[in-house]
Motif scaffolding. Structure first.
Motif, PDB file in Angstrom:
ATOM      1  N   GLN A 132       0.825  -1.198   0.000  1.00  0.00           N
ATOM      2  CA  GLN A 132       0.000   0.000   0.000  1.00  0.00           C
ATOM      3  C   GLN A 132       0.863   1.253   0.000  1.00  0.00           C
ATOM      4  OE1 GLN A 132      -2.921   0.009   3.095  1.00  0.00           O
ATOM      5  NE2 GLN A 132      -3.493  -2.100   2.729  1.00  0.00           N
ATOM      6  N   ILE A 145       3.588  -0.960   4.213  1.00  0.00           N
ATOM      7  CA  ILE A 145       2.347  -1.543   4.713  1.00  0.00           C
ATOM      8  C   ILE A 145       1.878  -2.490   3.622  1.00  0.00           C
ATOM      9  CG2 ILE A 145      -0.053  -1.134   5.363  1.00  0.00           C
ATOM     10  CD1 ILE A 145       0.801   1.572   6.456  1.00  0.00           C
ATOM     11  N   ASN A 164      -2.420  -5.217   5.654  1.00  0.00           N
ATOM     12  CA  ASN A 164      -2.473  -4.153   6.669  1.00  0.00           C
ATOM     13  C   ASN A 164      -1.475  -4.352   7.807  1.00  0.00           C
ATOM     14  OD1 ASN A 164      -4.533  -2.694   5.334  1.00  0.00           O
ATOM     15  ND2 ASN A 164      -6.032  -4.120   6.146  1.00  0.00           N
ATOM     16  N   ALA A 223      -4.625  -2.901  12.442  1.00  0.00           N
ATOM     17  CA  ALA A 223      -4.409  -2.622  11.017  1.00  0.00           C
ATOM     18  C   ALA A 223      -3.541  -1.386  10.873  1.00  0.00           C
ATOM     19  CB  ALA A 223      -5.743  -2.410  10.315  1.00  0.00           C
ATOM     20  N   LYS A 280      -2.223   1.767   9.230  1.00  0.00           N
ATOM     21  CA  LYS A 280      -2.949   2.690   8.363  1.00  0.00           C
ATOM     22  C   LYS A 280      -2.000   3.544   7.532  1.00  0.00           C
ATOM     23  CE  LYS A 280      -6.628   6.065   8.587  1.00  0.00           C
ATOM     24  NZ  LYS A 280      -7.577   6.750   9.446  1.00  0.00           N
TER      25      LYS A 280
END
Length: 166
Positions: free
Chosen positions: A26, A43, A47, A81, A83
């Motif tokens: 991500q 990430i 997550n 998770a 972020k």
């Protein structure tokens, strides 16, 4: 007559081979140790906040370490998770800092790991210690803001951490 042959010795070359496919991430940021090895912070699509570090003593030359899942224990063991995060390296002190926003049970939390030494021995997995940085606005006690972005800027003697919330 000069030779067109180039000879390399194993002492001068360090090879790293890719043995598995790295999943898309991500977000990622890269740092370099004083010895020139890579630290890739990311990430994953699961997550989880990882560091994939170049490790010359391992068969593949790389290892991936989960840096966020152990934060679950601080919240009673629900899923955590990752972020967003920020990474910054101080080239003078050879230390780096991390800021990590995680979501637990629908609420965002900020964790910091400051002054980590960029170790020359990257064979052992990178370990970081996290400290909670609770939201402390006296005009809005008990508010749990949504963390949007994190930034770390290095000054000559200090670092500045900016948290963009909504």
């Amino acid at each position: 007559m000069p030779s067109n042959k180039i000879t390399y010795t194993s002492e001068l070359m360090v090879n790293f081979r890719k043995s598995t496919i790295v999943a898309p991430q991500q977000k990622f940021q890269a740092l370099q140790t004083p010895d020139g090895y890579a630290l890739l912070f990311s990430i994953g699509t699961d997550n989880v906040f990882y560091v994939t570090q170049q490790s010359p003593g391992l068969p593949t030359g790389w290892q991936q370490v989960n840096l966020s899942s152990r934060l679950s224990a601080l919240h009673g063991d629900p899923p955590v998770a990752a972020k967003t995060f920020a990474v910054s390296q101080n080239l003078v002190s050879k230390k780096f800092s991390l800021a990590l926003a995680v979501t637990v049970d629908g609420k965002d939390f900020l964790y910091l790991s400051l002054g980590n030494l960029n170790a020359a021995d990257n064979v052992s997995p990178l370990q970081v210690s996290w400290s909670a940085a609770p939201y402390d606005d006296p005009d809005h006690p008990g508010l749990s803001p949504i963390i949007e972005h994190l930034y770390i800027a290095q000054g000559k003697k200090e670092e500045f951490i900016v948290v963009d919330i909504s």
